[in-house]
Motif scaffolding. Structure first.
Motif, PDB file in Angstrom:
ATOM      1  N   ALA A 166     -42.798  -1.962 141.713  1.00  0.00           N
ATOM      2  CA  ALA A 166     -43.878  -2.323 140.791  1.00  0.00           C
ATOM      3  C   ALA A 166     -44.136  -1.474 139.779  1.00  0.00           C
ATOM      4  O   ALA A 166     -44.149  -0.124 140.044  1.00  0.00           O
ATOM      5  CB  ALA A 166     -44.955  -3.217 141.442  1.00  0.00           C
ATOM      6  N   VAL A 167     -45.084  -1.707 138.633  1.00  0.00           N
ATOM      7  CA  VAL A 167     -45.827  -0.727 137.752  1.00  0.00           C
ATOM      8  C   VAL A 167     -47.134  -0.906 138.331  1.00  0.00           C
ATOM      9  O   VAL A 167     -47.698  -1.548 139.065  1.00  0.00           O
ATOM     10  CB  VAL A 167     -45.810  -1.422 136.204  1.00  0.00           C
ATOM     11  CG1 VAL A 167     -44.548  -1.430 135.597  1.00  0.00           C
ATOM     12  CG2 VAL A 167     -46.604  -2.508 136.195  1.00  0.00           C
ATOM     13  N   CYS A 168     -47.714   0.224 138.165  1.00  0.00           N
ATOM     14  CA  CYS A 168     -49.058   0.678 139.030  1.00  0.00           C
ATOM     15  C   CYS A 168     -50.129   0.733 137.713  1.00  0.00           C
ATOM     16  O   CYS A 168     -49.988   1.873 136.978  1.00  0.00           O
ATOM     17  CB  CYS A 168     -48.964   1.805 139.748  1.00  0.00           C
ATOM     18  SG  CYS A 168     -50.544   2.138 140.788  1.00  0.00           S
ATOM     19  N   GLU A 169     -51.148   0.187 137.853  1.00  0.00           N
ATOM     20  CA  GLU A 169     -52.315   0.236 136.874  1.00  0.00           C
ATOM     21  C   GLU A 169     -53.453   0.720 137.566  1.00  0.00           C
ATOM     22  O   GLU A 169     -54.040  -0.110 138.544  1.00  0.00           O
ATOM     23  CB  GLU A 169     -52.394  -1.285 136.210  1.00  0.00           C
ATOM     24  CG  GLU A 169     -51.378  -1.675 135.254  1.00  0.00           C
ATOM     25  CD  GLU A 169     -51.422  -2.926 134.563  1.00  0.00           C
ATOM     26  OE1 GLU A 169     -50.696  -3.412 133.921  1.00  0.00           O
ATOM     27  OE2 GLU A 169     -52.406  -3.581 135.038  1.00  0.00           O
ATOM     28  N   CYS A 193     -49.786  10.009 126.762  1.00  0.00           N
ATOM     29  CA  CYS A 193     -49.065  10.165 127.928  1.00  0.00           C
ATOM     30  C   CYS A 193     -48.790  11.425 128.469  1.00  0.00           C
ATOM     31  O   CYS A 193     -49.217  12.553 127.930  1.00  0.00           O
ATOM     32  CB  CYS A 193     -47.464   9.676 127.581  1.00  0.00           C
ATOM     33  SG  CYS A 193     -46.499  10.390 126.295  1.00  0.00           S
ATOM     34  N   ILE A 194     -48.854  11.785 129.902  1.00  0.00           N
ATOM     35  CA  ILE A 194     -48.453  12.880 130.358  1.00  0.00           C
ATOM     36  C   ILE A 194     -47.433  12.832 131.490  1.00  0.00           C
ATOM     37  O   ILE A 194     -46.907  11.902 131.898  1.00  0.00           O
ATOM     38  CB  ILE A 194     -49.665  13.273 131.072  1.00  0.00           C
ATOM     39  CG1 ILE A 194     -49.903  14.577 131.527  1.00  0.00           C
ATOM     40  CG2 ILE A 194     -50.381  12.389 131.982  1.00  0.00           C
ATOM     41  CD1 ILE A 194     -51.262  15.492 132.001  1.00  0.00           C
ATOM     42  N   SER A 195     -46.507  13.746 131.646  1.00  0.00           N
ATOM     43  CA  SER A 195     -45.464  13.863 132.564  1.00  0.00           C
ATOM     44  C   SER A 195     -46.131  13.793 134.034  1.00  0.00           C
ATOM     45  O   SER A 195     -47.231  14.363 134.303  1.00  0.00           O
ATOM     46  CB  SER A 195     -44.605  14.996 132.455  1.00  0.00           C
ATOM     47  OG  SER A 195     -45.182  16.211 132.779  1.00  0.00           O
ATOM     48  N   TYR A 196     -45.259  13.451 134.909  1.00  0.00           N
ATOM     49  CA  TYR A 196     -45.443  13.535 136.318  1.00  0.00           C
ATOM     50  C   TYR A 196     -46.121  15.192 136.828  1.00  0.00           C
ATOM     51  O   TYR A 196     -47.099  15.249 137.488  1.00  0.00           O
ATOM     52  CB  TYR A 196     -44.534  13.016 137.318  1.00  0.00           C
ATOM     53  CG  TYR A 196     -44.110  11.482 137.105  1.00  0.00           C
ATOM     54  CD1 TYR A 196     -45.043  10.558 137.386  1.00  0.00           C
ATOM     55  CD2 TYR A 196     -42.928  11.124 136.640  1.00  0.00           C
ATOM     56  CE1 TYR A 196     -44.672   9.277 137.504  1.00  0.00           C
ATOM     57  CE2 TYR A 196     -42.506   9.874 136.306  1.00  0.00           C
ATOM     58  CZ  TYR A 196     -43.631   8.842 137.056  1.00  0.00           C
ATOM     59  OH  TYR A 196     -43.454   7.605 136.753  1.00  0.00           O
ATOM     60  N   TYR A 226     -50.325   3.750 134.859  1.00  0.00           N
ATOM     61  CA  TYR A 226     -51.032   3.441 133.496  1.00  0.00           C
ATOM     62  C   TYR A 226     -52.287   3.875 134.123  1.00  0.00           C
ATOM     63  O   TYR A 226     -53.106   3.023 135.165  1.00  0.00           O
ATOM     64  CB  TYR A 226     -50.787   2.130 133.042  1.00  0.00           C
ATOM     65  CG  TYR A 226     -51.767   1.889 131.731  1.00  0.00           C
ATOM     66  CD1 TYR A 226     -51.473   2.578 130.656  1.00  0.00           C
ATOM     67  CD2 TYR A 226     -52.581   0.862 131.766  1.00  0.00           C
ATOM     68  CE1 TYR A 226     -52.203   2.502 129.362  1.00  0.00           C
ATOM     69  CE2 TYR A 226     -53.409   0.639 130.705  1.00  0.00           C
ATOM     70  CZ  TYR A 226     -53.334   1.187 129.639  1.00  0.00           C
ATOM     71  OH  TYR A 226     -53.726   1.001 128.590  1.00  0.00           O
ATOM     72  N   VAL A 227     -53.191   4.725 133.372  1.00  0.00           N
ATOM     73  CA  VAL A 227     -54.673   5.020 133.923  1.00  0.00           C
ATOM     74  C   VAL A 227     -55.473   4.248 132.816  1.00  0.00           C
ATOM     75  O   VAL A 227     -55.393   4.862 131.724  1.00  0.00           O
ATOM     76  CB  VAL A 227     -54.826   6.332 134.169  1.00  0.00           C
ATOM     77  CG1 VAL A 227     -56.396   6.653 134.511  1.00  0.00           C
ATOM     78  CG2 VAL A 227     -53.943   6.983 135.220  1.00  0.00           C
ATOM     79  N   ALA A 228     -56.454   3.416 133.153  1.00  0.00           N
ATOM     80  CA  ALA A 228     -57.284   3.070 131.931  1.00  0.00           C
ATOM     81  C   ALA A 228     -58.594   2.556 132.495  1.00  0.00           C
ATOM     82  O   ALA A 228     -59.035   2.670 133.655  1.00  0.00           O
ATOM     83  CB  ALA A 228     -56.596   2.000 131.286  1.00  0.00           C
ATOM     84  N   MET A 229     -59.569   2.236 131.493  1.00  0.00           N
ATOM     85  CA  MET A 229     -61.027   2.130 131.967  1.00  0.00           C
ATOM     86  C   MET A 229     -60.823   0.516 132.653  1.00  0.00           C
ATOM     87  O   MET A 229     -60.119  -0.304 131.820  1.00  0.00           O
ATOM     88  CB  MET A 229     -61.721   2.066 130.911  1.00  0.00           C
ATOM     89  CG  MET A 229     -63.315   2.104 131.002  1.00  0.00           C
ATOM     90  SD  MET A 229     -63.859   3.279 130.493  1.00  0.00           S
ATOM     91  CE  MET A 229     -64.779   2.730 129.068  1.00  0.00           C
ATOM     92  N   SER A 230     -61.782   0.125 133.581  1.00  0.00           N
ATOM     93  CA  SER A 230     -61.838  -1.003 134.048  1.00  0.00           C
ATOM     94  C   SER A 230     -62.475  -1.935 133.123  1.00  0.00           C
ATOM     95  O   SER A 230     -62.368  -3.414 133.379  1.00  0.00           O
ATOM     96  CB  SER A 230     -62.230  -1.269 135.462  1.00  0.00           C
ATOM     97  OG  SER A 230     -63.512  -0.560 135.624  1.00  0.00           O
ATOM     98  N   PHE A 238     -50.537   6.916 129.832  1.00  0.00           N
ATOM     99  CA  PHE A 238     -49.257   6.674 130.686  1.00  0.00           C
ATOM    100  C   PHE A 238     -48.905   7.991 131.296  1.00  0.00           C
ATOM    101  O   PHE A 238     -48.686   9.091 130.743  1.00  0.00           O
ATOM    102  CB  PHE A 238     -48.109   6.039 129.917  1.00  0.00           C
ATOM    103  CG  PHE A 238     -48.255   4.878 129.263  1.00  0.00           C
ATOM    104  CD1 PHE A 238     -47.915   3.620 130.192  1.00  0.00           C
ATOM    105  CD2 PHE A 238     -48.515   4.381 128.029  1.00  0.00           C
ATOM    106  CE1 PHE A 238     -48.039   2.310 129.841  1.00  0.00           C
ATOM    107  CE2 PHE A 238     -49.079   3.078 127.716  1.00  0.00           C
ATOM    108  CZ  PHE A 238     -48.821   1.877 128.555  1.00  0.00           C
ATOM    109  N   ILE A 239     -48.651   7.929 132.778  1.00  0.00           N
ATOM    110  CA  ILE A 239     -48.019   8.979 133.542  1.00  0.00           C
ATOM    111  C   ILE A 239     -46.503   8.543 133.785  1.00  0.00           C
ATOM    112  O   ILE A 239     -46.317   7.552 134.308  1.00  0.00           O
ATOM    113  CB  ILE A 239     -48.641   8.981 134.619  1.00  0.00           C
ATOM    114  CG1 ILE A 239     -50.145   9.244 134.465  1.00  0.00           C
ATOM    115  CG2 ILE A 239     -48.317  10.621 135.302  1.00  0.00           C
ATOM    116  CD1 ILE A 239     -50.860   9.582 135.691  1.00  0.00           C
ATOM    117  N   LYS A 240     -45.642   9.366 132.957  1.00  0.00           N
ATOM    118  CA  LYS A 240     -44.226   9.177 133.110  1.00  0.00           C
ATOM    119  C   LYS A 240     -43.413  10.224 133.393  1.00  0.00           C
ATOM    120  O   LYS A 240     -43.690  11.484 133.254  1.00  0.00           O
ATOM    121  CB  LYS A 240     -43.887   8.312 132.103  1.00  0.00           C
ATOM    122  CG  LYS A 240     -44.134   8.639 130.754  1.00  0.00           C
ATOM    123  CD  LYS A 240     -43.748   7.824 129.638  1.00  0.00           C
ATOM    124  CE  LYS A 240     -43.992   8.283 128.233  1.00  0.00           C
ATOM    125  NZ  LYS A 240     -42.738   8.562 127.610  1.00  0.00           N
TER     126      LYS A 240
END
Ligand code: ASP
Ligand code: MG
Length: 401
Positions: A166-169, A193-196, A226-230, A238-240
């Motif tokens: 799955a994708v992870c948010e 975005c930022i790399s792993y 994907y990191v975001a505000m709730s 995006f971390i990828k």
């Protein structure tokens, strides 16, 4: 239908009103057409409060009991979120880590996820339920409840996403990953975005936001994160996997950490064995060492400095004291007034002169260095906390952060 794993942090489920808001958001996501697994942390300061009760009763509570205690925090939030979802007509069921077969290995309070038995989750998803899973916890081979280290719910979420393809948010109280923590440097920019690799360094160097182990798993299994505000709809980060564009940036971000202490072992006999004994004794106590430096021998004696988390200082001192009869009467100096600054960037692999630029910026701002360490994609140095603001500004300006 695609599976999405969402994680909501402690602040996002901090009270009943917030739990209702999160429930509404989950319902909307579910209705947009996906199968949804939701991981939650304990409400607000619950874990801190549980720990302070334990430490009120004992200065050294057994880690096993701490795990039984701390795991209750997440059990509260999963059940309340499930109740809130069912109330608004969105079918949901909550599960503890043990119930969904999150198997861990390693030590109590610092366990690692070894495997997840996803069949129960798949079964529930097929019944069209939102599956709500307690973050931060699992069960080990001895059927004992374990936890994954503070902030470990991120790791539960990414590990589930890896297992389920799955994708992870990750929803949290900040709206993404910044070049520098904006509370420390208000002019910091949000990264698209930022790399792993970069995120892993940033996270383990104290940049907060994400649990380091979660990025390690994300990287290994190529989980899009994907990191975001709730709350609200701000674009997050995006971390990828890194791409050519990301590699062109020399420095992506800077981590600032005030949680470390520096220990210097003074007048140690010059031998590799004495060094190995010191680091063995730290390893036996599960003390995580970061920076290390050694002086050249004078009269057969050396000094060795290293940095460790302040929380591990007592354990480290116990270990060093025990070595005195064996290694001779060395001195020990501890310095808890240190700030660790680390610049991180994939571009460092191919571009030279980064250290020169960093240290020139620091020298022009009259910042003294206590210890330095580097890896392929980072340079860290420890400085006096009173110099922090000047140093952060100088480096941020130099690398356009
Ligand atoms: N509740 C745990 C903690 O406070 C885990 C988490 O929030 O991710 O550390
Ligand atoms: Mg967190």
């Amino acid at each position: 239908m695609d599976i999405v794993v969402q994680k909501y942090g402690g602040t996002s489920v901090g009270d009943l009103e917030k739990i209702k808001q999160v429930a509404a958001r989950i319902k909307q996501k579910k209705e947009s057409g996906c199968r949804l697994v939701v991981v939650v942390s304990a409400m607000g300061k619950t874990t801190d409060n549980l720990l302070s009760m334990a430490y009120n009763l004992s200065s050294r509570p057994k880690p096993r009991e701490l795990d039984v205690l701390m795991s209750t925090g997440e059990q509260i939030s999963i059940s309340l979120l499930s109740i809130a979802l069912n109330e608004i007509g969105c079918k949901a069921r909550s599960f503890t880590g043990q119930q969904v077969g999150i198997i861990t290995e390693g030590y109590h309070t610092k366990s690692k996820i070894a495997d997840i038995n996803s069949s129960i989750i798949i079964e529930e998803l097929e019944k069209d339920s939102v599956v709500i899973i307690a973050g931060f916890q699992g069960v080990n081979g001895n059927n004992e409840i374990t936890t994954l280290g503070r902030g470990g719910s991120d790791t539960t979420a990414v590990a589930l996403a890896a297992k389920l393809g799955a994708v992870c948010e990750i929803f949290t109280d900040v709206d993404g990953i910044y070049t520098v923590d904006p509370r420390i440097y208000p002019n910091a920019r949000k990264l698209e975005c930022i790399s792993y690799e970069e995120m892993m360094e940033m996270a383990s160097l104290g940049a907060g936001v994400m649990h380091p182990r979660s990025i390690e798993i994300g990287h290994k299994y190529k989980v899009p994160i994907y990191v975001a505000m709730s709350t609200g709809e701000f674009p997050g980060t995006f971390i990828k996997e890194s791409d050519d564009f990301m590699e062109k940036t020399v420095i992506t971000g800077m981590a600032v950490d005030n949680n470390d202490a520096m220990v210097t072992v003074i007048n140690l006999p010059y031998s590799t064995r004495s060094i190995s004994r010191i680091f063995q004794s730290l390893a036996e106590r599960h003390v995580n060492v970061d920076m290390i430096s050694q002086t050249t021998p004078v009269n057969g004696l050396i000094n060795v400095s290293f940095t460790i988390p302040k929380n591990d200082l007592a354990a480290a001192m116990d270990g060093l004291e025990e070595l005195k009869p064996e290694l001779g009467p060395f001195g020990i100096d501890t310095d808890t007034a240190i700030t660790k600054l680390s610049v991180v960037g994939m571009g460092m692999r191919t571009q030279s002169g980064v250290a020169a630029r960093m240290f020139t910026a620091l020298s022009e701002s009259n910042v003294d260095l206590k210890i330095i360490t580097t890896s392929e994609i980072r340079i860290s140095c420890a400085i006096d906390p009173k110099d922090q603001n000047r140093a952060v500004t100088a480096i941020a300006k130099e690398f356009d952060l």
